[in-house]
Scaffold this motif. Structure first.
Motif, PDB file in Angstrom:
ATOM      1  N   PHE A 122       0.880  -1.172   0.000  1.00  0.00           N
ATOM      2  CA  PHE A 122       0.000   0.000   0.000  1.00  0.00           C
ATOM      3  C   PHE A 122       0.913   1.217   0.000  1.00  0.00           C
ATOM      4  CE2 PHE A 122      -2.424   2.780   3.227  1.00  0.00           C
ATOM      5  CZ  PHE A 122      -3.066   3.500   2.232  1.00  0.00           C
TER       6      PHE A 122
ATOM      7  N   VAL B 237       1.408   5.503  -1.515  1.00  0.00           N
ATOM      8  CA  VAL B 237       1.067   6.704  -2.284  1.00  0.00           C
ATOM      9  C   VAL B 237       2.385   7.430  -2.541  1.00  0.00           C
ATOM     10  CG1 VAL B 237      -0.131   8.938  -2.184  1.00  0.00           C
ATOM     11  CG2 VAL B 237      -1.272   6.868  -1.344  1.00  0.00           C
TER      12      VAL B 237
ATOM     13  N   ASN C 119      -0.985  12.825   2.026  1.00  0.00           N
ATOM     14  CA  ASN C 119      -1.713  13.738   2.923  1.00  0.00           C
ATOM     15  C   ASN C 119      -2.790  14.548   2.217  1.00  0.00           C
ATOM     16  OD1 ASN C 119      -0.419  13.146   5.465  1.00  0.00           O
ATOM     17  ND2 ASN C 119       1.410  14.023   4.532  1.00  0.00           N
ATOM     18  N   ARG C 120      -3.354  13.967   1.146  1.00  0.00           N
ATOM     19  CA  ARG C 120      -4.546  14.594   0.563  1.00  0.00           C
ATOM     20  C   ARG C 120      -5.693  13.599   0.405  1.00  0.00           C
ATOM     21  NH1 ARG C 120      -2.764  16.111  -5.599  1.00  0.00           N
ATOM     22  NH2 ARG C 120      -0.567  16.448  -5.181  1.00  0.00           N
ATOM     23  N   GLY C 121      -5.641  12.542   1.197  1.00  0.00           N
ATOM     24  CA  GLY C 121      -6.783  11.639   1.248  1.00  0.00           C
ATOM     25  C   GLY C 121      -6.745  10.485   0.267  1.00  0.00           C
TER      26      GLY C 121
ATOM     27  N   GLY D 160      -4.613   7.866   0.147  1.00  0.00           N
ATOM     28  CA  GLY D 160      -4.445   6.601   0.871  1.00  0.00           C
ATOM     29  C   GLY D 160      -5.760   6.150   1.502  1.00  0.00           C
ATOM     30  N   THR D 161      -6.468   7.095   2.078  1.00  0.00           N
ATOM     31  CA  THR D 161      -7.771   6.775   2.697  1.00  0.00           C
ATOM     32  C   THR D 161      -8.726   6.194   1.667  1.00  0.00           C
ATOM     33  OG1 THR D 161      -7.491   8.520   4.332  1.00  0.00           O
ATOM     34  CG2 THR D 161      -9.752   7.809   3.897  1.00  0.00           C
TER      35      THR D 161
ATOM     36  N   LYS E 141       3.238   2.920  14.503  1.00  0.00           N
ATOM     37  CA  LYS E 141       2.915   4.302  14.128  1.00  0.00           C
ATOM     38  C   LYS E 141       1.644   4.434  13.283  1.00  0.00           C
ATOM     39  CE  LYS E 141       5.581   7.787  12.636  1.00  0.00           C
ATOM     40  NZ  LYS E 141       6.757   8.283  11.867  1.00  0.00           N
TER      41      LYS E 141
ATOM     42  N   PHE F 183      -4.008   5.243  11.870  1.00  0.00           N
ATOM     43  CA  PHE F 183      -4.571   5.429  10.519  1.00  0.00           C
ATOM     44  C   PHE F 183      -5.502   4.261  10.180  1.00  0.00           C
ATOM     45  CE2 PHE F 183      -4.134   4.417   5.942  1.00  0.00           C
ATOM     46  CZ  PHE F 183      -4.690   5.569   5.381  1.00  0.00           C
ATOM     47  N   TYR F 184      -5.021   3.018  10.379  1.00  0.00           N
ATOM     48  CA  TYR F 184      -5.833   1.845  10.033  1.00  0.00           C
ATOM     49  C   TYR F 184      -7.033   1.686  10.968  1.00  0.00           C
ATOM     50  CZ  TYR F 184      -1.977   0.647   6.935  1.00  0.00           C
ATOM     51  OH  TYR F 184      -1.029   0.681   5.935  1.00  0.00           O
TER      52      TYR F 184
ATOM     53  N   ARG G  72      -8.984   3.890  11.856  1.00  0.00           N
ATOM     54  CA  ARG G  72     -10.098   4.679  11.308  1.00  0.00           C
ATOM     55  C   ARG G  72     -11.057   3.834  10.468  1.00  0.00           C
ATOM     56  NH1 ARG G  72      -6.594   9.754   8.901  1.00  0.00           N
ATOM     57  NH2 ARG G  72      -5.639  10.315  10.874  1.00  0.00           N
TER      58      ARG G  72
HETATM   59  C1  LIG Z   1       0.548   5.261   4.350  1.00  0.00           C
HETATM   60  C2  LIG Z   1       0.256   6.066   3.085  1.00  0.00           C
HETATM   61  C3  LIG Z   1      -0.130   5.103   1.948  1.00  0.00           C
HETATM   62  C4  LIG Z   1      -0.905   7.024   3.351  1.00  0.00           C
HETATM   63  O1  LIG Z   1      -1.226   7.688   2.151  1.00  0.00           O
HETATM   64  P1  LIG Z   1      -1.860   9.156   2.129  1.00  0.00           P
HETATM   65  O2  LIG Z   1      -2.410   9.397   0.770  1.00  0.00           O
HETATM   66  O3  LIG Z   1      -0.878  10.142   2.655  1.00  0.00           O
HETATM   67  O4  LIG Z   1      -3.049   8.974   3.188  1.00  0.00           O
HETATM   68  P2  LIG Z   1      -4.189  10.012   3.560  1.00  0.00           P
HETATM   69  O5  LIG Z   1      -3.861  11.362   3.004  1.00  0.00           O
HETATM   70  O6  LIG Z   1      -5.483   9.419   3.235  1.00  0.00           O
HETATM   71  O7  LIG Z   1      -4.078  10.000   5.148  1.00  0.00           O
HETATM   72  C5  LIG Z   1      -2.952  10.515   5.728  1.00  0.00           C
HETATM   73  C6  LIG Z   1      -3.119  10.336   7.225  1.00  0.00           C
HETATM   74  O8  LIG Z   1      -2.481   9.115   7.607  1.00  0.00           O
HETATM   75  C7  LIG Z   1      -1.469   9.389   8.530  1.00  0.00           C
HETATM   76  N1  LIG Z   1      -0.339   8.507   8.289  1.00  0.00           N
HETATM   77  C8  LIG Z   1       0.143   8.090   7.121  1.00  0.00           C
HETATM   78  N2  LIG Z   1       1.243   7.332   7.311  1.00  0.00           N
HETATM   79  C9  LIG Z   1       1.409   7.260   8.626  1.00  0.00           C
HETATM   80  C10 LIG Z   1       2.353   6.640   9.445  1.00  0.00           C
HETATM   81  N3  LIG Z   1       3.355   5.902   8.947  1.00  0.00           N
HETATM   82  N4  LIG Z   1       2.232   6.798  10.768  1.00  0.00           N
HETATM   83  C11 LIG Z   1       1.239   7.527  11.302  1.00  0.00           C
HETATM   84  N5  LIG Z   1       0.311   8.157  10.564  1.00  0.00           N
HETATM   85  C12 LIG Z   1       0.409   8.018   9.252  1.00  0.00           C
HETATM   86  C13 LIG Z   1      -1.081  10.819   8.237  1.00  0.00           C
HETATM   87  O9  LIG Z   1      -0.465  11.419   9.362  1.00  0.00           O
HETATM   88  C14 LIG Z   1      -2.426  11.457   7.953  1.00  0.00           C
HETATM   89  O10 LIG Z   1      -3.143  11.734   9.133  1.00  0.00           O
HETATM   90  P3  LIG Z   1      -4.272  12.904   9.190  1.00  0.00           P
HETATM   91  O11 LIG Z   1      -5.406  12.458   8.293  1.00  0.00           O
HETATM   92  O12 LIG Z   1      -4.654  12.931  10.618  1.00  0.00           O
HETATM   93  O13 LIG Z   1      -3.594  14.146   8.702  1.00  0.00           O
HETATM   94  C15 LIG Z   1       1.497   6.912   2.641  1.00  0.00           C
HETATM   95  O14 LIG Z   1       1.919   7.707   3.745  1.00  0.00           O
HETATM   96  C16 LIG Z   1       2.674   6.069   2.166  1.00  0.00           C
HETATM   97  O15 LIG Z   1       2.727   5.687   1.004  1.00  0.00           O
HETATM   98  N6  LIG Z   1       3.609   5.766   3.048  1.00  0.00           N
HETATM   99  C17 LIG Z   1       4.783   4.962   2.685  1.00  0.00           C
HETATM  100  C18 LIG Z   1       4.415   3.503   2.464  1.00  0.00           C
HETATM  101  C19 LIG Z   1       3.717   2.939   3.682  1.00  0.00           C
HETATM  102  O16 LIG Z   1       4.052   3.248   4.816  1.00  0.00           O
HETATM  103  N7  LIG Z   1       2.723   2.083   3.396  1.00  0.00           N
HETATM  104  C20 LIG Z   1       1.943   1.445   4.424  1.00  0.00           C
HETATM  105  C21 LIG Z   1       2.649   0.254   4.939  1.00  0.00           C
HETATM  106  S1  LIG Z   1       1.859  -0.356   6.410  1.00  0.00           S
END
Ligand SMILES: CC(C)(COP(=O)(O)OP(=O)(O)OC[C@H]1O[C@@H](n2cnc3c(N)ncnc32)[C@H](O)[C@@H]1OP(=O)(O)O)[C@@H](O)C(=O)NCCC(=O)NCCS
Length: 137
Positions: free
Chosen positions: A72, A74, A80-82, A84-85, A108, A112-113, A115
């Motif tokens: 998973f 992005v 941080n624009r939704g 991933g959600t 960490k 997020f999960y 939610r």
């Molecule tokens: C995890 C990931 C896919 C989220 O994608 P995104 O498009 O930024 O997600 P969203 O914008 O929908 O949501 C972001 C929210 O998730 C939180 N979040 C994302 N990654 C996080 C992390 N590693 N730890 C804590 N919070 C995290 C952000 O702080 C943010 O919180 P907010 O809504 O309170 O501001 C992206 O950060 C990513 O690609 N990370 C690297 C790969 C990864 O870690 N994949 C998941 C493996 S378990």
């Protein structure tokens, strides 16, 4: 505009630039496409303005009881624009018929999960880093 699709057939390796951020041995774009094609379920986020895939989530499954989400991501500049959600939301909708849905993560991102109604659990795994890219499979 960001569009969400499960149609992997329309994806070319050139559309898959920049993923596996921070990985020691990154899968090539061609390998990434094979991973997506071999997955039971996939959701892709595509930026309509440039045709690039900017986020993806996949699941592997026995087709009856269980599904596991191994990947998973992005792209950093789209975080941080939704997006991933939306990817998780679409994937969980696809997986709603299953008894067990799992993924591995650090502490960490657990908030997020959570939610999406996911609960922390303990797990065990093996990581063969010399096999990490999958490029020679
Ligand atoms: C995890 C990931 C896919 C989220 O994608 P995104 O498009 O930024 O997600 P969203 O914008 O929908 O949501 C972001 C929210 O998730 C939180 N979040 C994302 N990654 C996080 C992390 N590693 N730890 C804590 N919070 C995290 C952000 O702080 C943010 O919180 P907010 O809504 O309170 O501001 C992206 O950060 C990513 O690609 N990370 C690297 C790969 C990864 O870690 N994949 C998941 C493996 S378990």
């Amino acid at each position: 505009m960001i569009r969400y699709t499960d149609l992997v057939e329309n994806i070319t390796p050139e559309m898959l630039e920049g993923f596996f951020d921070g990985w020691r041995n990154r899968p090539s774009r061609e390998t990434h496409l094979k991973i997506l094609s071999n997955s039971a379920f996939v959701v892709l986020a595509i930026d309509d303005s440039n045709g690039k895939v900017v986020g993806f989530i996949n699941a592997i499954s026995d087709g009856i009881l269980c599904a596991h989400i191994p990947l998973f991501e992005v792209l950093p500049e789209y975080r941080n624009r939704g997006i991933g959600t939306e990817l998780v939301r679409h994937m969980l909708a696809k997986l709603k018929k299953f008894y067990g849905i799992s993924l591995m993560c650090d502490e960490k991102p657990q908030s997020f999960y959570a939610r999406f109604g996911m609960c922390p659990g303990t797990g065990m795994n093996i990581r063969n880093y010399e096999r990490q890219s999958g490029n020679d499979v």
